[in-house]
Structure formats: C-alpha cells, structure tokens
Design an enzyme around this catalytic site. Structure first.
Site, PDB file in Angstrom:
ATOM      1  N   SER A 189      15.454 -32.251   0.271  1.00 30.05           N
ATOM      2  CA  SER A 189      14.579 -31.062   0.878  1.00 30.05           C
ATOM      3  C   SER A 189      14.763 -29.745   0.220  1.00 30.05           C
ATOM      4  O   SER A 189      13.897 -28.968   0.476  1.00 30.05           O
ATOM      5  CB  SER A 189      15.111 -30.911   2.470  1.00 30.05           C
ATOM      6  N   HIS A 230      19.020 -24.146   3.526  1.00 28.83           N
ATOM      7  CA  HIS A 230      17.778 -24.030   3.172  1.00 28.83           C
ATOM      8  C   HIS A 230      17.300 -22.498   2.701  1.00 28.83           C
ATOM      9  O   HIS A 230      18.078 -21.637   3.441  1.00 28.83           O
ATOM     10  CB  HIS A 230      16.854 -24.670   4.014  1.00 28.83           C
ATOM     11  N   ASP A 262      20.903 -22.286   9.749  1.00 30.34           N
ATOM     12  CA  ASP A 262      20.860 -23.104   8.758  1.00 30.34           C
ATOM     13  C   ASP A 262      21.118 -22.020   7.543  1.00 30.34           C
ATOM     14  O   ASP A 262      20.297 -21.496   6.920  1.00 30.34           O
ATOM     15  CB  ASP A 262      19.556 -23.604   8.653  1.00 30.34           C
TER      16      ASP A 262
END
Length: 422
Positions: free
Chosen positions: A154, A401, A398
């Site tokens: 990702s 990311h 998070d």
C-alpha cells in the site's frame, strides 16, 4: 648460386629506395613526440567521462550504453537523497487534494478533518545540488506508447497515486480512466496510449496475503521461488518500480512455504527476516534479468518507508506516536527504531551483485524526518471507532501511510530525477 632473399630484406630494400616513406615515418615520429602528451590527455579525459557516468572503464571492453530514458546526468558529487527539508509556499503543493479524484479515502487527510496544511509545504533540498523540477509534460511524452508499473504494498500504491495526481491534469477528462482488476489497477492516458499501473504484491513473491482486498493476515506465509506467479503480469512493462518491506516486519521469523499452497500437507520452514528478505530480493533480480531489457527499460526499487509509532524515538512522551505531530524532526542523524538497518544491508549486498542496473530510490532517511506527514486519524475508518479509541486518538492513529498531497510527491520527484538524470 645466390642465396634466397627474405621478404623482410625486400621490405628494407624498398624502404631504402623510397624517400617518401622515410619522410612519412619521420613525420609520424615528430608528431608523436610533439603531441603525444595531448593524445594521452584526450584519451584519459574520455575514460574519465565514462567513469563519471558510472560506467566500467576498460580498454578492452565496450563501454556500457547509457541508461534508457536518460537525457542527462546528476551533477558530479551530488547525492540527491542527502539533504534537508525547506519550507516552500511558492511551488508546494503540486496539486490540491480536491483536484485529484484518484486519491483513496485512506489518504485524503483534509477531507477527513485534518485542521492544518503545513505538511504540504515542504520541499526536499539535496545538500550539494538541486533536484530538477518535476516536468509532467516530459513525463507523459516519455510514457507515450509505454507502460509504467508500481509493484508492491500500500505504500507503493500511495506513490503510484501520487504519480497519477502529478500527471492527470494535463489529460482531458474524457481521455483518461482508472480501472481495477483484482490485484491490478490501471490508469490509462488515452491521448498518449500510455498506462500507469499498480500491482498488489506485498512480498513480491506469492503469499497468503495476495488478495488485494482481504489481506490482513497476521500469520504470514511466503512461497519460495514463486515470483512468476505475479511476474507474468509485469512482462512488457517499460518502467518498473518495486517496493517491499513493511509486510516482512512480523517481529518474529518468517514462514517460508517450500511446496504449493494447494498441497494438503504444507512443507514450511522458518527463516530470519533478513534471510527471507534476501531470498525475495534474489528472486526479484533473477526475474528482472530474464525479463527486462537494460537498453530499453528501467527498474527502480524504493527503500523502506519509515513509520513513526513511538514518539519516544524523537524525544517525545512515552506511549504517544505521530498523532498531532505538525513539525519535522530536525536531528540530521535521526533514525527511527522501526527502520531495520539490517534490511538496508541486505539490499546493498544483493544489489551490488546485480548484473542488471537497478536504480535505488533511498527515501528512508529523508522520510524519517517527516513525523508530521502521516495520515494519523484523518482518514476513512473501515470499522466504527470504540469509545475508548475516541477518547485516545493515538490508539488508532495511522503512522504508516502518508497524506496526499505530501511526502510521496517528493518520492516521485526523486524518481523523475533518477529516470532522466541518473
């Protein structure tokens, strides 16, 4: 009876009888003495040019051709990955979040309530030179009739989306599209007959985490010598950008499948993370060597993307992380505890033996400084938050990311620099 005359004697006799030949020989000797040093200087300068281009210097070997797509070279002595961040409100951000419809809801921080935009206004400045400006027109013209593909997890998908956002405004609305087919996402620029693609393969090799949607598996298993399972989708690509790191970080040894996932009784061994990672790198390089043409194609590898899950790493309070962080880390020697140097060493060891020119995008150190750039809590939450989480935002932040626009646009500026000015 006269003895036979040797051929050498005939040549000597002819030479004695030819004043023109004597004059020619004398002239050659004279010029050699007079200009010999100049000839050697010119020759040595040409050898130096080859050396400056990173090409092997040998009087017996043919020099390497320059890398595909190159239109120049990086300034001598410049390491574009070594430098510092400078604030830039004139040229940053490259695009607005709301103007790029291709950003996944996991990365749209403004849409999900991030109150500041400071993370968008930083430019990477190499220490001894400058990065070339990202030229979207040049990039699209270079991709005309070609395929560019990002392969990995990702984080590589974030870099892929960043590239699409950097380019798509030059393409009319009815001349572009994005479609997803299982593990493969394809952005098509019809006007240019070009595609920019992303292929989900978090380990590069076949694994039990290969489903592009359902892959949150804690007990991860990677199949040895299985790169062709995914590699068949990479064939014919002109520019290939790999990454793999985060999924190897299980905190324990990696499970390696020696047989097939279809076997009723599975033959599984355990390797250290470094040995398992080394196995994957060697498989990737073998595939590249067999399937890519160094005269026509380019291969890049993006190094590990750091996380900022422990604020104690940069002198913050224990039990906190990237949540609510809006400033950069200023210590030039900072190295987060999540970045395993042993993995960087494996990459250096394996890549140094590669017979195919792999361009290494070393984004790790420069990204280490950017604790401010993560999505944190400002993203789509796939599951409803509990009251405990809502009371403690750090618990669900998070810190892996990155918001777009943001840091990963810089990764693509570095990719642009190394593609055209290796």
């Amino acid at each position: 009876m006269k003895p036979p005359i040797s051929s050498s004697a005939i040549l000597i006799r002819k030479a004695r009888l030819s004043p023109y030949l004597l004059i020619l020989l004398a002239f050659i000797v004279f010029v050699t003495i007079l200009y010999g040093k100049d000839f050697m200087w010119i020759f040595s300068q040409q050898l130096q040019v080859y050396a400056d281009q990173g090409q092997p210097v040998s009087r017996t070997e043919k020099k390497w051709e320059k890398l595909a797509f190159a239109i120049g070279k990086t300034q001598e002595g410049c390491d574009v990955f070594s430098g510092s961040w400078v604030r830039d409100e004139l040229t940053r951000p490259h695009y607005q979040e709301s103007d790029c419809p291709y950003i996944q809801p996991q990365l749209t921080c403004q849409e999900h309530g991030r109150p500041d935009k400071e993370y968008q206004y930083w430019k990477w400045q190499p220490r001894d030179c400058s990065l070339p400006n990202f030229n979207a027109t040049l990039m699209l013209e270079t991709l005309r009739g070609k395929r560019m593909m990002f392969v990995g997890d990702s984080l590589n998908r974030g870099q892929y989306v960043s590239m699409v956002c950097l380019l798509h405004k030059l393409i009319p609305k009815d001349e572009k599209s994005m479609e997803t087919f299982d593990s493969l996402t394809i952005f098509t620029a019809k006007k240019y007959n070009a595609t920019i693609e992303f292929y989900w393969a978090p380990f590069l090799l076949e694994s039990n985490s290969d489903n592009a949607v359902i892959h949150r598996i804690s007990d991860r298993i990677v199949r040895k010598n299985s790169i062709n399972k995914h590699g068949r989708y990479w064939k014919g690509v002109d520019i290939l950008v790999f990454n793999t790191y985060l999924w190897w970080m299980t905190g324990s040894k990696m499970k390696i499948l020696l047989g097939s996932f279809d076997d009723e009784v599975k033959d599984i061994v355990e390797l250290s993370t470094e040995d398992a990672y080394r196995m994957a790198m060697k498989s990737m390089l073998r595939w590249v060597r067999k399937n890519m043409d160094p005269k026509k194609t380019r291969v890049f590898f993006t190094s590990m993307s750091p996380s900022h899950g422990k604020s104690i790493d940069w002198g913050g309070e224990p039990d906190l992380n990237c949540y609510n962080q809006t400033t950069l880390i200023e210590d030039p020697n900072y190295w987060g505890s999540d970045c395993q140097r042993s993995i960087m060493e494996v990459i250096g060891e394996v890549f140094s033996k590669s017979k195919f020119p792999i361009t290494f995008l070393n984004i790790t150190q420069l990204s280490n400084y950017r604790k401010d750039a993560h999505t944190s809590i400002y993203k789509k939450q796939w599951n409803p938050l509990t009251p405990e989480q809502i009371a403690n935002p750090s618990s669900y932040a998070d810190c892996l990311h990155w918001c777009l626009p943001g840091l990963q646009d810089t990764w693509n500026e570095l990719l642009f620099a190394k593609l055209f000015y290796p």
